[in-house]
Design a protein around this motif. Structure first.
Motif, PDB file in Angstrom:
ATOM      1  N   GLU A 463      36.281  42.522  36.718  1.00  0.00           N
ATOM      2  CA  GLU A 463      35.130  41.328  36.210  1.00  0.00           C
ATOM      3  C   GLU A 463      35.904  39.997  36.681  1.00  0.00           C
ATOM      4  O   GLU A 463      37.210  40.051  36.556  1.00  0.00           O
ATOM      5  N   ALA A 464      35.103  39.177  36.771  1.00  0.00           N
ATOM      6  CA  ALA A 464      35.635  37.741  37.375  1.00  0.00           C
ATOM      7  C   ALA A 464      34.790  36.603  36.903  1.00  0.00           C
ATOM      8  O   ALA A 464      33.503  37.182  37.296  1.00  0.00           O
ATOM      9  N   ASP A 465      35.035  35.526  36.607  1.00  0.00           N
ATOM     10  CA  ASP A 465      33.993  34.626  36.263  1.00  0.00           C
ATOM     11  C   ASP A 465      33.719  33.263  37.456  1.00  0.00           C
ATOM     12  O   ASP A 465      32.988  32.584  36.976  1.00  0.00           O
ATOM     13  N   ASN A 466      34.438  33.575  38.209  1.00  0.00           N
ATOM     14  CA  ASN A 466      34.271  32.419  39.438  1.00  0.00           C
ATOM     15  C   ASN A 466      34.917  33.023  40.812  1.00  0.00           C
ATOM     16  O   ASN A 466      35.572  33.890  40.796  1.00  0.00           O
ATOM     17  N   SER A 469      38.976  33.322  40.972  1.00  0.00           N
ATOM     18  CA  SER A 469      39.219  34.578  39.981  1.00  0.00           C
ATOM     19  C   SER A 469      38.972  35.906  40.922  1.00  0.00           C
ATOM     20  O   SER A 469      39.545  37.077  40.590  1.00  0.00           O
ATOM     21  N   GLY A 470      37.698  36.116  41.464  1.00  0.00           N
ATOM     22  CA  GLY A 470      37.361  37.024  41.875  1.00  0.00           C
ATOM     23  C   GLY A 470      38.046  37.482  43.139  1.00  0.00           C
ATOM     24  O   GLY A 470      38.434  38.800  43.361  1.00  0.00           O
ATOM     25  N   ALA A 473      41.235  39.015  41.980  1.00  0.00           N
ATOM     26  CA  ALA A 473      41.041  40.437  41.345  1.00  0.00           C
ATOM     27  C   ALA A 473      40.765  41.649  42.715  1.00  0.00           C
ATOM     28  O   ALA A 473      41.344  42.301  42.711  1.00  0.00           O
ATOM     29  N   PHE A 474      40.077  41.000  43.662  1.00  0.00           N
ATOM     30  CA  PHE A 474      39.720  41.723  44.944  1.00  0.00           C
ATOM     31  C   PHE A 474      41.186  42.260  45.561  1.00  0.00           C
ATOM     32  O   PHE A 474      41.585  43.258  46.125  1.00  0.00           O
ATOM     33  N   GLN A 475      42.011  41.049  45.734  1.00  0.00           N
ATOM     34  CA  GLN A 475      43.008  41.205  46.568  1.00  0.00           C
ATOM     35  C   GLN A 475      44.300  42.027  45.634  1.00  0.00           C
ATOM     36  O   GLN A 475      44.990  42.829  46.242  1.00  0.00           O
ATOM     37  N   ALA A 476      44.041  41.953  44.663  1.00  0.00           N
ATOM     38  CA  ALA A 476      44.998  42.682  43.647  1.00  0.00           C
ATOM     39  C   ALA A 476      44.803  44.405  43.476  1.00  0.00           C
ATOM     40  O   ALA A 476      45.533  45.149  43.470  1.00  0.00           O
ATOM     41  N   PRO A 490      31.202  27.887  39.616  1.00  0.00           N
ATOM     42  CA  PRO A 490      32.033  26.738  39.934  1.00  0.00           C
ATOM     43  C   PRO A 490      33.363  27.126  40.540  1.00  0.00           C
ATOM     44  O   PRO A 490      33.799  28.243  40.726  1.00  0.00           O
ATOM     45  N   ARG A 491      34.342  25.981  40.814  1.00  0.00           N
ATOM     46  CA  ARG A 491      35.572  26.232  41.619  1.00  0.00           C
ATOM     47  C   ARG A 491      35.591  26.808  43.112  1.00  0.00           C
ATOM     48  O   ARG A 491      35.782  26.218  43.989  1.00  0.00           O
ATOM     49  N   MET A 492      34.719  27.937  43.103  1.00  0.00           N
ATOM     50  CA  MET A 492      34.516  28.639  44.401  1.00  0.00           C
ATOM     51  C   MET A 492      33.354  29.172  44.480  1.00  0.00           C
ATOM     52  O   MET A 492      33.029  30.316  43.464  1.00  0.00           O
ATOM     53  N   GLY A 493      32.454  28.808  45.268  1.00  0.00           N
ATOM     54  CA  GLY A 493      30.946  29.490  45.224  1.00  0.00           C
ATOM     55  C   GLY A 493      30.863  30.818  45.957  1.00  0.00           C
ATOM     56  O   GLY A 493      31.995  31.411  46.362  1.00  0.00           O
TER      57      GLY A 493
END
Length: 552
Positions: A463-466, A469-470, A473-476, A490-493
């Protein structure tokens, strides 16, 4: 010999005096061959001059005729007015035609006979002061109708006559009204689109959480019935948000070549069920009707919306007639619908009709003639939005107690009408799913509902909220099978986030969720790389799309 020869000049002068009726002028008898030559030369010159004068006269007569024709048939209205008596001495055909008179009925009458009483002081001041500036006035036709016009003119040098000029403002006022309406619709549409987006997020959570509640209550008939009512209400609400998005032009249609006749026949049964048994439905569909390129479902909805309004206007029963014809529009100056080839869809009822005041607002959002609680006021606004997006036009003609007639013009499509069948939706198999889905969604309620749906199916979920952070999470993670992301965050569309994901893993399956219309704003470079699902969606719709993306 030239005209400078004194003998020739004398002969020409005598000829002119004779032509003017001077009886004392006498042409001398030629005394020699030179005199005869001079006389012949003079006659030749006179003949040439007469020919020139005749040609000039013909040209002048032609110009005069053209001027008269321009005066009589000009778009503007002209009249010559006696300043002292204030009576009309002369007028052109346009003035007579616009006011509905013969010219003989206008000439000799007072200028104020053709104006509203409120403009009489203005006319008096213009004629008494001898000065003219542009004024808006109300002209009165023979049958008592009022016409808005712009009045100007000029005075003759003697100031004894005033050359009045009127310009019919009806077309300009109509265009101004349409522009104002379009601006109102745009403003309300932006508000409606924002409300629909937020509401779609709420409905997504309700529909998906309701799915789990329904499962837990299996065997509890009363509980199942209550949850079913909740889910049905959510479905109805989703249709309302769909109307809002369509009205606000944030839900793109899918235009395709269609036959209006086929659409009308295809929903005939639904129409009859909708309008009820007290309303008779007649269809008069022209053969060989042209095709048009529009969104078929939105055309169906437009027809149904007008039919619903007709039904409500015929509470005691009546007749609804739907007809189609091919129309070729010449694009006349007084016709704002333009020129070209169109399909005209006419829907006419025998209901209570509409007042002119109601007709001014009939296509505005949230305007309704129904009593409180019985209409959203979006039906005809949606029709208007659909027609204008389809590059067509819609007109209404109605009088109180005499029914209403809606005329829709849709541009002709040069080609054949055809439709592609929609593939059936596949349900996911019963076996548990495998794989890891990264869910990126800024709305906690929507994210929670989606995660629960995926986990219930057997997927592992991150899960991620923007977008930021997504991306982390994908890179990790090294085992992401599919990315499911919102568009507006927000922050990154969503689109920027997806670009970065695809730059790292070009073949990563991507599904984008949105309460707006993805297709209208989808970047070209992402076309073909992503799949979309519109909010609100049911669990089965989401799971089916994920299954299709993973096996593609």
């Amino acid at each position: 010999m030239s005209s400078n020869d004194p003998r020739i000049a004398a002969i020409i002068e005598l000829a002119i005096r004779l032509a003017q009726g001077d009886s004392s002028a006498r042409m001398p008898s030629p005394q020699s061959d030179d005199d005869i030559d001079a006389l012949g030369a003079a006659l030749n010159m006179l003949g040439e001059e007469l020919e020139k004068q005749s040609s000039l006269r013909q040209k002048a007569e032609g110009l005069l005729e053209d001027s008269v024709d321009l005066y009589e048939n000009a778009p503007a209205m002209f009249a010559s007015v006696d300043v002292n008596s204030r009576h009309i001495l002369k007028c052109n055909d346009t003035l007579a035609s616009v006011l509905g008179y013969h010219k003989e009925e206008i000439i000799g009458r007072s200028l104020r006979d053709f104006h509203a009483e409120q403009d009489w002081p203005l006319l008096r001041d213009i004629l008494s002061q001898g000065k003219t500036t542009q004024h808006e006035v109300i002209m009165i036709t023979k049958d008592g109708q009022q016409i808005e016009a712009s009045l100007g003119g000029s005075f003759a040098r003697s100031n004894s006559r005033w050359r009045a000029v009127w310009t019919d403002l009806r077309r300009r006022k109509q265009l101004e009204s349409q522009l104002a309406q379009a601006q109102r619709l745009k403003a309300v549409g932006q508000l409606a689109g924002g409300v629909a987006h937020d509401f779609n997020n709420v409905l997504t959570a309700i529909m998906n959480m309701g799915y789990f509640v329904r499962q837990r209550l299996e065997g509890d008939a009363e509980g199942e019935e209550e949850v079913d009512e909740i889910l049905a209400a959510a479905e109805r609400a989703s249709r309302l948000t769909s109307q809002l998005l369509a009205f606000s032009a944030q839900k793109a249609g899918k235009p395709s070549p269609v036959s209006v006749n086929d659409v009308v026949l295809g929903i005939d049964h639904m129409l009859r069920r909708t309008i009820g048994s007290t309303v008779e439905l007649n269809t008069l569909l022209s053969e060989d009707i042209w095709a048009t390129c529009v969104d078929e479902s939105q055309l169906e909805q437009a027809i149904l919306n007008i039919a619903l309004n007709a039904r409500d206007a015929m509470s005691d029963g009546g007749t609804l007639t739907i007809s189609t014809t091919n129309e070729v529009m010449a694009g006349d100056l007084d016709d704002h619908r333009g020129r070209g080839e169109f399909i005209k869809l006419t829907m006419e009822d025998t209901g209570s009709g509409l007042s002119p005041k109601m007709q001014e607002h009939i296509f505005e959002p949230f305007f309704t003639t129904k009593e409180a609680g019985k209409g959203t006021g979006l039906g005809l606004a949606q029709v208007y939005g659909f027609v204008t997006r389809s590059k067509g036009s819609i007109e209404i003609a109605s009088k109180p107690g005499q029914g209403a007639r809606f005329e829709i013009l849709l541009p002709r499509y040069v080609g054949s009408a055809s439709s592609q069948p929609t593939p059936p939706r596949r349900a996911p198999p019963d076996v548990p799913a495998h794989g890891t889905v990264l869910v990126v969604e800024d709305q906690p309620a929507v994210r929670l509902a989606v995660v629960r749906v995926l986990k219930s199916r057997g997927y592992s979920v991150l899960e991620a909220d923007n977008g930021e952070s997504g991306l982390r999470a994908f890179q990790a993670a090294s085992n992401v099978s599919l990315v499911l992301t919102d568009v507006v965050m927000p922050r990154m569309g969503g689109y920027e986030f997806v670009r970065k994901v695809l730059a790292d893993t070009p073949d990563m399956p991507i599904i984008m969720m949105s309460g707006y219309n993805n297709e209208a704003t989808e970047p070209r470079e992402l076309a073909g790389h992503i799949r979309s699902i519109a909010k609100p969606f049911a669990p089965l719709d989401l799971l089916s799309l994920i299954e299709a993306a993973l096996v593609a």
